[in-house]
Design a protein around this motif. Structure first.
Motif, PDB file in Angstrom:
ATOM      1  N   VAL A 164       0.543  -1.440  -0.283  1.00  0.00           N
ATOM      2  CA  VAL A 164       0.037  -0.116  -0.034  1.00  0.00           C
ATOM      3  C   VAL A 164       0.831   1.530   0.243  1.00  0.00           C
ATOM      4  O   VAL A 164       0.334   2.218  -0.920  1.00  0.00           O
ATOM      5  CB  VAL A 164      -1.194  -0.454   1.403  1.00  0.00           C
ATOM      6  N   PHE A 165       1.921   1.364   0.749  1.00  0.00           N
ATOM      7  CA  PHE A 165       2.337   2.605   0.605  1.00  0.00           C
ATOM      8  C   PHE A 165       3.712   3.162  -0.277  1.00  0.00           C
ATOM      9  O   PHE A 165       3.976   3.678  -0.669  1.00  0.00           O
ATOM     10  CB  PHE A 165       3.856   1.904   1.527  1.00  0.00           C
ATOM     11  N   GLY A 166       3.812   1.336  -0.556  1.00  0.00           N
ATOM     12  CA  GLY A 166       4.721   1.619  -2.572  1.00  0.00           C
ATOM     13  C   GLY A 166       3.964   2.424  -3.481  1.00  0.00           C
ATOM     14  O   GLY A 166       3.649   2.753  -4.603  1.00  0.00           O
ATOM     15  N   LEU A 167       2.681   1.739  -3.485  1.00  0.00           N
ATOM     16  CA  LEU A 167       1.401   2.687  -4.613  1.00  0.00           C
ATOM     17  C   LEU A 167       1.363   3.985  -4.327  1.00  0.00           C
ATOM     18  O   LEU A 167       1.521   4.739  -4.587  1.00  0.00           O
ATOM     19  CB  LEU A 167       0.107   1.762  -4.022  1.00  0.00           C
ATOM     20  N   GLY A 168       1.568   4.390  -2.615  1.00  0.00           N
ATOM     21  CA  GLY A 168       0.936   5.959  -2.250  1.00  0.00           C
ATOM     22  C   GLY A 168       2.016   6.769  -3.766  1.00  0.00           C
ATOM     23  O   GLY A 168       2.157   7.796  -3.481  1.00  0.00           O
ATOM     24  N   LEU A 169       2.955   5.831  -2.657  1.00  0.00           N
ATOM     25  CA  LEU A 169       4.513   6.668  -3.835  1.00  0.00           C
ATOM     26  C   LEU A 169       4.687   6.228  -4.838  1.00  0.00           C
ATOM     27  O   LEU A 169       4.572   7.691  -5.116  1.00  0.00           O
ATOM     28  CB  LEU A 169       5.481   5.703  -2.463  1.00  0.00           C
ATOM     29  N   ALA A 170       3.959   5.947  -5.877  1.00  0.00           N
ATOM     30  CA  ALA A 170       4.253   5.494  -7.424  1.00  0.00           C
ATOM     31  C   ALA A 170       3.042   7.058  -7.659  1.00  0.00           C
ATOM     32  O   ALA A 170       3.234   7.222  -8.600  1.00  0.00           O
ATOM     33  CB  ALA A 170       4.308   4.615  -7.231  1.00  0.00           C
ATOM     34  N   ILE A 171       2.146   7.226  -6.643  1.00  0.00           N
ATOM     35  CA  ILE A 171       0.942   8.092  -7.665  1.00  0.00           C
ATOM     36  C   ILE A 171       1.623   9.631  -6.963  1.00  0.00           C
ATOM     37  O   ILE A 171       1.604  10.184  -7.328  1.00  0.00           O
ATOM     38  CB  ILE A 171      -0.085   7.803  -6.307  1.00  0.00           C
ATOM     39  N   THR A 172       2.232   9.434  -5.737  1.00  0.00           N
ATOM     40  CA  THR A 172       2.842  10.775  -5.212  1.00  0.00           C
ATOM     41  C   THR A 172       4.327  12.016  -5.735  1.00  0.00           C
ATOM     42  O   THR A 172       4.011  12.705  -6.373  1.00  0.00           O
ATOM     43  CB  THR A 172       2.840  11.083  -4.044  1.00  0.00           C
ATOM     44  N   VAL A 173       5.316  10.780  -6.225  1.00  0.00           N
ATOM     45  CA  VAL A 173       6.522  12.084  -6.370  1.00  0.00           C
ATOM     46  C   VAL A 173       6.524  12.263  -7.533  1.00  0.00           C
ATOM     47  O   VAL A 173       6.712  14.135  -7.265  1.00  0.00           O
ATOM     48  CB  VAL A 173       7.812  10.933  -6.788  1.00  0.00           C
ATOM     49  N   SER A 174       6.378  11.919  -8.717  1.00  0.00           N
ATOM     50  CA  SER A 174       6.650  12.422  -9.956  1.00  0.00           C
ATOM     51  C   SER A 174       5.895  13.976 -10.073  1.00  0.00           C
ATOM     52  O   SER A 174       5.943  15.034 -10.522  1.00  0.00           O
ATOM     53  CB  SER A 174       5.956  11.150 -10.843  1.00  0.00           C
ATOM     54  N   PRO A 175       4.191  13.618  -9.857  1.00  0.00           N
ATOM     55  CA  PRO A 175       3.411  14.278  -9.647  1.00  0.00           C
ATOM     56  C   PRO A 175       3.308  15.603  -9.075  1.00  0.00           C
ATOM     57  O   PRO A 175       3.516  17.038  -9.313  1.00  0.00           O
ATOM     58  CB  PRO A 175       2.032  14.507  -9.339  1.00  0.00           C
ATOM     59  N   LEU A 176       4.435  15.689  -7.612  1.00  0.00           N
ATOM     60  CA  LEU A 176       5.234  16.537  -6.819  1.00  0.00           C
ATOM     61  C   LEU A 176       6.257  17.611  -7.364  1.00  0.00           C
ATOM     62  O   LEU A 176       5.816  18.278  -7.228  1.00  0.00           O
ATOM     63  CB  LEU A 176       4.854  15.944  -5.506  1.00  0.00           C
ATOM     64  N   THR A 177       6.949  16.152  -7.867  1.00  0.00           N
ATOM     65  CA  THR A 177       7.882  17.146  -8.300  1.00  0.00           C
ATOM     66  C   THR A 177       7.568  18.202  -9.290  1.00  0.00           C
ATOM     67  O   THR A 177       7.899  19.362  -9.826  1.00  0.00           O
ATOM     68  CB  THR A 177       9.061  16.008  -9.310  1.00  0.00           C
ATOM     69  N   SER A 178       7.014  17.232 -10.750  1.00  0.00           N
ATOM     70  CA  SER A 178       6.288  18.609 -11.719  1.00  0.00           C
ATOM     71  C   SER A 178       5.418  19.424 -11.287  1.00  0.00           C
ATOM     72  O   SER A 178       6.030  20.554 -11.620  1.00  0.00           O
ATOM     73  CB  SER A 178       5.357  17.732 -12.669  1.00  0.00           C
ATOM     74  N   ALA A 179       4.077  19.281 -10.112  1.00  0.00           N
ATOM     75  CA  ALA A 179       4.236  20.699 -10.325  1.00  0.00           C
ATOM     76  C   ALA A 179       5.057  22.023  -9.357  1.00  0.00           C
ATOM     77  O   ALA A 179       4.596  23.031  -9.644  1.00  0.00           O
ATOM     78  CB  ALA A 179       2.976  20.309  -8.196  1.00  0.00           C
ATOM     79  N   ILE A 180       5.468  21.335  -8.814  1.00  0.00           N
ATOM     80  CA  ILE A 180       7.046  22.305  -7.678  1.00  0.00           C
ATOM     81  C   ILE A 180       8.058  23.190  -9.204  1.00  0.00           C
ATOM     82  O   ILE A 180       7.731  24.406  -8.988  1.00  0.00           O
ATOM     83  CB  ILE A 180       7.426  22.198  -6.826  1.00  0.00           C
ATOM     84  N   LEU A 181       8.122  22.468  -9.993  1.00  0.00           N
ATOM     85  CA  LEU A 181       9.663  22.410 -11.238  1.00  0.00           C
ATOM     86  C   LEU A 181       8.612  23.407 -12.236  1.00  0.00           C
ATOM     87  O   LEU A 181       9.099  24.558 -12.781  1.00  0.00           O
ATOM     88  CB  LEU A 181      10.330  22.170 -11.444  1.00  0.00           C
ATOM     89  N   GLY A 182       7.431  22.821 -12.488  1.00  0.00           N
ATOM     90  CA  GLY A 182       6.285  23.424 -13.864  1.00  0.00           C
ATOM     91  C   GLY A 182       6.045  24.807 -12.875  1.00  0.00           C
ATOM     92  O   GLY A 182       5.345  26.090 -14.131  1.00  0.00           O
ATOM     93  N   ALA A 183       5.825  25.672 -11.670  1.00  0.00           N
ATOM     94  CA  ALA A 183       5.328  26.907 -11.015  1.00  0.00           C
ATOM     95  C   ALA A 183       6.624  27.370 -11.453  1.00  0.00           C
ATOM     96  O   ALA A 183       6.372  29.045 -11.581  1.00  0.00           O
ATOM     97  CB  ALA A 183       5.457  26.240  -9.841  1.00  0.00           C
ATOM     98  N   ILE A 184       8.301  27.380 -11.628  1.00  0.00           N
ATOM     99  CA  ILE A 184       8.897  28.307 -12.194  1.00  0.00           C
ATOM    100  C   ILE A 184       9.727  28.065 -13.710  1.00  0.00           C
ATOM    101  O   ILE A 184       9.349  27.568 -14.382  1.00  0.00           O
ATOM    102  CB  ILE A 184       9.933  27.832 -11.129  1.00  0.00           C
ATOM    103  N   GLU A 185      10.216  29.059 -13.950  1.00  0.00           N
ATOM    104  CA  GLU A 185      10.213  29.524 -15.275  1.00  0.00           C
ATOM    105  C   GLU A 185      11.907  29.029 -16.146  1.00  0.00           C
ATOM    106  O   GLU A 185      12.651  28.744 -14.990  1.00  0.00           O
ATOM    107  CB  GLU A 185      10.719  30.718 -15.612  1.00  0.00           C
ATOM    108  N   PRO A 186      12.021  28.027 -16.659  1.00  0.00           N
ATOM    109  CA  PRO A 186      12.935  26.926 -16.564  1.00  0.00           C
ATOM    110  C   PRO A 186      14.059  27.409 -16.952  1.00  0.00           C
ATOM    111  O   PRO A 186      14.965  26.717 -16.475  1.00  0.00           O
ATOM    112  CB  PRO A 186      12.756  26.941 -18.404  1.00  0.00           C
ATOM    113  N   GLU A 187      14.709  28.786 -17.118  1.00  0.00           N
ATOM    114  CA  GLU A 187      16.004  29.738 -16.251  1.00  0.00           C
ATOM    115  C   GLU A 187      16.764  29.560 -15.029  1.00  0.00           C
ATOM    116  O   GLU A 187      17.498  29.695 -14.889  1.00  0.00           O
ATOM    117  CB  GLU A 187      16.316  30.957 -17.032  1.00  0.00           C
ATOM    118  N   ARG A 188      14.987  29.271 -14.137  1.00  0.00           N
ATOM    119  CA  ARG A 188      15.605  29.615 -12.981  1.00  0.00           C
ATOM    120  C   ARG A 188      15.378  27.590 -11.910  1.00  0.00           C
ATOM    121  O   ARG A 188      15.243  27.296 -11.366  1.00  0.00           O
ATOM    122  CB  ARG A 188      14.356  30.094 -12.025  1.00  0.00           C
ATOM    123  N   SER A 189      15.317  26.581 -13.680  1.00  0.00           N
ATOM    124  CA  SER A 189      15.059  25.497 -12.771  1.00  0.00           C
ATOM    125  C   SER A 189      16.015  24.950 -12.238  1.00  0.00           C
ATOM    126  O   SER A 189      15.289  23.524 -11.114  1.00  0.00           O
ATOM    127  CB  SER A 189      14.872  24.781 -14.392  1.00  0.00           C
TER     128      SER A 189
END
Length: 468
Positions: free
Chosen positions: A365-390
Motif C-alpha cells: 500500500v505504501f509503494g502504491l501511494g509513493l508511486a502516485i505521489t512523487v512524480s506529480p509532486l516534482t512536476s507541480a513544483i518545477l512547473g511553477a517556475i520558469e525554465p531558466e531558474r529550474s
C-alpha cells in the motif's frame, strides 16, 4: 500517444537518471548497513543517527549553493564536480577506521551529492517541455526513487556476503558511465557572465543546520540544560535565521525567496516537508528494526522493501504522464493518504513476527501511494517556475526534502521513546502516517491545477509547465 524521444533527449534522460541514481543509492544503502557499522565501529543509536545526518546536513545545505552554481556556471560542469567528489568520498567511507572518520567522510559525500540532483533535474526541465516534461520527470522519478528504495537490498547483499564497506564503492560504475555520457552529450553550457555566488549564505545555512541537528541528536544523552546542547541549538537557530534574512537582501541569493510567491511552488514544498520527513523516518526505522528487532539478515531486510521498488518502477512514469494531463492536485492528495494507510498497517507487527502477514501488506500500500505521489509532486513544483531558474528551483525543493529527513532523524530518540523496540516501531509508524496525512491535506487545499487552455499554450511550454 506520446512522441518517441530524440537521441539527445534519451541521452539527457540517461545522464540525469544515472547522476541522481548515485546520490539516492548511497543515501539509502546506509540504512541497512547501520547495524553492521555499529557492530564493527561501535557508538550505538547516536552514531547511527550521525552517519545518516552528516550526509543530510551537507546535502541539504549545499544543494542550495549547487543550484545557484548550476544556473550560473553550467549544469554539466556542476555535475562533473559532483560525480568526481562523490567517488572520492565513497572511497574514504570504505576505508574509515572509526566512527569519526566515517561521519566526516559521509559529510563530504553529502556535499558532493548536493551537486548531482539539482543539475540532473535542471537538464530535464531545460530539455523537455509540456506533457513531455511530465513524462520525463516520471521516468526520472521511477528510476531514481527506485534506486532510493533498492539501496537497502543492494546494501544488504554486500553486508551479508562481503562487507558494508564495499557497499559504498558500487557507485564507481554508474559514475564512470555518466562521465562518459557527458562527453558524448557535447552540451552547450548557458552561463551568466554576471554570476555571483553567496558563499557566506551557504556557510550560515550549513552551520545553522549543523548546530541545530547536533543539539537534537545529543539532547537525549546530555539533557536540555547542558551547555553542550542549548548553546549549539541557540547558535544554530540564530545562524539559520541570519541566513534567511540575508537571502532577502543579498544580490545573488542561494535561496531566492521570491520563488515562494508561486502558489504551487510554496505549497508543494510544504507538502514535501511532511512527505519526505515521513519517508526518511519510515526508511530508517523499517530497515533497522527488521534486523535488530525482528532478527532478519541484512539481505532479507533489504528484500523487504522490494515491493515498494516494484511499485515505483511500474507506476511512476504513468503517474507523471497522467498528472501532466489532468494536473497534480489529485495525485498529491491521494498518494500521501494511501501511504498513511500503509504505515498504519505496520501496527500489526508483533513479537511473533511474520513478514508476509504483518509487513508486506503495508509496504504494498505504501509503494502504491509513493508511486502516485512523487512524480506529480516534482512536476507541480518545477512547473511553477520558469525554465531558466529550474536549477535553483530543483535545488530548493531537494534541500527542503533533505532537511525534512535530517530533522526527523535528529528527533528519532523522542519519536521512538528512546529505543527502536516494538513499541518504538509502532510509534514511528503512527508518526509516519500522521506526517503523510498532513502532506495530503496540504496538497488538497493548496495545489492548483493549471487551466487546460493555459497548459497547452506556448506560454505554458515556455514556463516549463508539466501539463499539456
Amino acid at each position: 500517444m506520446s512522441a518517441p524521444l530524440t537521441r539527445r533527449e534519451r541521452l539527457v534522460l540517461a545522464i540525469a537518471v544515472l547522476a541522481s541514481f548515485v546520490a539516492f543509492l548511497d543515501g539509502t544503502i546506509v540504512n541497512v548497513a547501520l547495524p553492521a557499522i555499529r557492530d564493527e565501529l561501535g557508538g550505538g543509536l547516536v552514531t547511527q543517527q550521525w552517519v545518516v545526518d552528516a550526509y543530510l546536513i551537507t546535502l541539504g545545505a549545499l544543494i542550495l549553493l549547487a543550484g545557484s552554481v548550476s544556473d550560473a556556471y553550467g549544469r554539466v560542469l556542476v555535475m562533473r564536480i559532483g560525480l568526481i567528489g562523490f567517488a572520492a568520498a565513497s572511497i574514504a567511507i570504505a576505508a574509515a577506521p572509526d566512527p569519526l572518520v566515517l561521519i566526516i567522510a559521509r559529510a563530504a559525500q553529502g556535499a558532493a551529492g548536493a551537486f548531482l540532483v539539482p543539475s540532473s533535474l535542471a537538464l530535464i526541465t531545460s530539455t523537455f517541455r509540456g506533457a513531455a516534461q511530465g513524462r520525463a520527470i516520471g521516468i526520472w522519478t521511477a528510476m531514481t526513487t527506485g534506486a532510493m528504495v533498492a539501496g537497502p537490498l543492494i546494501g544488504g547483499l554486500f553486508v551479508d556476503l562481503l562487507s558494508w564497506r564495499l557497499a559504498f564503492l558500487i557507485n564507481v560504475v554508474p559514475i564512470g558511465i555518466t562521465l562518459w555520457l557527458l562527453v558524448r552529450l557535447d552540451a552547450r553550457e548557458v552561463r551568466r557572465p554576471d554570476a555571483a555566488i553567496d558563499w557566506l549564505g551557504a556557510a550560515l545555512c550549513t552551520l545553522g543546520l549543523g548546530g541545530t541537528v547536533f543539539a537534537l541528536i545529543e539532547q537525549p544523552n546530555l539533557g536540555w540544560q547542558h551547555p553542550g546542547i542549548w548553546i549549539p541549538l541557540v547558535l544554530g537557530l540564530t545562524l539559520f535565521t541570519l541566513f534567511l534574512l540575508r537571502q532577502r537582501t543579498t544580490r545573488s541569493p542561494i535561496l531566492p525567496l521570491d520563488l515562494f510567491r508561486a502558489r504551487n511552488f510554496w505549497t508543494g514544498n510544504v507538502a514535501t516537508t511532511f512527505v519526505y520527513a515521513a519517508l526518511a523516518l519510515n526508511g530508517f526505522v523499517v530497515a533497522v528494526y527488521l534486523q535488530q528487532g525482528a532478527g532478519l539478515s541484512a539481505t532479507l531486510a533489504g528484500l523487504a522493501a522490494l515491493p515498494i521498488t516494484i511499485m515505483m518502477i511500474l507506476l511512476s512514469s504513468a503517474a507523471g504522464t497522467l498528472a501532466g494531463k489532468w494536473g497534480p492536485r489529485l495525485f498529491m492528495t491521494v498518494g500521501p493518504l494511501i501511504m498513511a494507510g500503509g504505515s498504519l498497517l505496520l501496527l500489526s507487527v508483533a513479537e511473533d513476527f511474520n513478514y508476509f502477514t504483518q509487513v508486506l501488506p503495508g509496504l504494498l500500500v505504501f509503494g502504491l501511494g509513493l508511486a502516485i505521489t512523487v512524480s506529480p509532486l516534482t512536476s507541480a513544483i518545477l512547473g511553477a517556475i520558469e525554465p531558466e531558474r529550474s536549477g535553483i528551483a530543483s535545488a530548493t525543493n531537494n534541500a527542503i526534502s533533505r532537511v525534512a529527513g535530517l530533522l526527523v532523524i535528529a528527533m528519532l530518540a523522542a519519536i521512538l521513546g528512546g529505543a527502536l523496540d516494538l513499541d518504538g516501531f509502532h510509534r514511528a509508524a503512527i508518526v509516519t502516517a500522521a506526517l503523510m496525512a498532513i502532506g495530503g491535506v496540504v496538497s488538497l487545499f493548496g495545489i492548483r491545477n493549471p487551466r487546460r487552455e493555459e497548459s497547452s499554450s506556448p506560454a505554458s511550454a515556455a514556463r516549463g509547465g508539466p501539463t499539456g
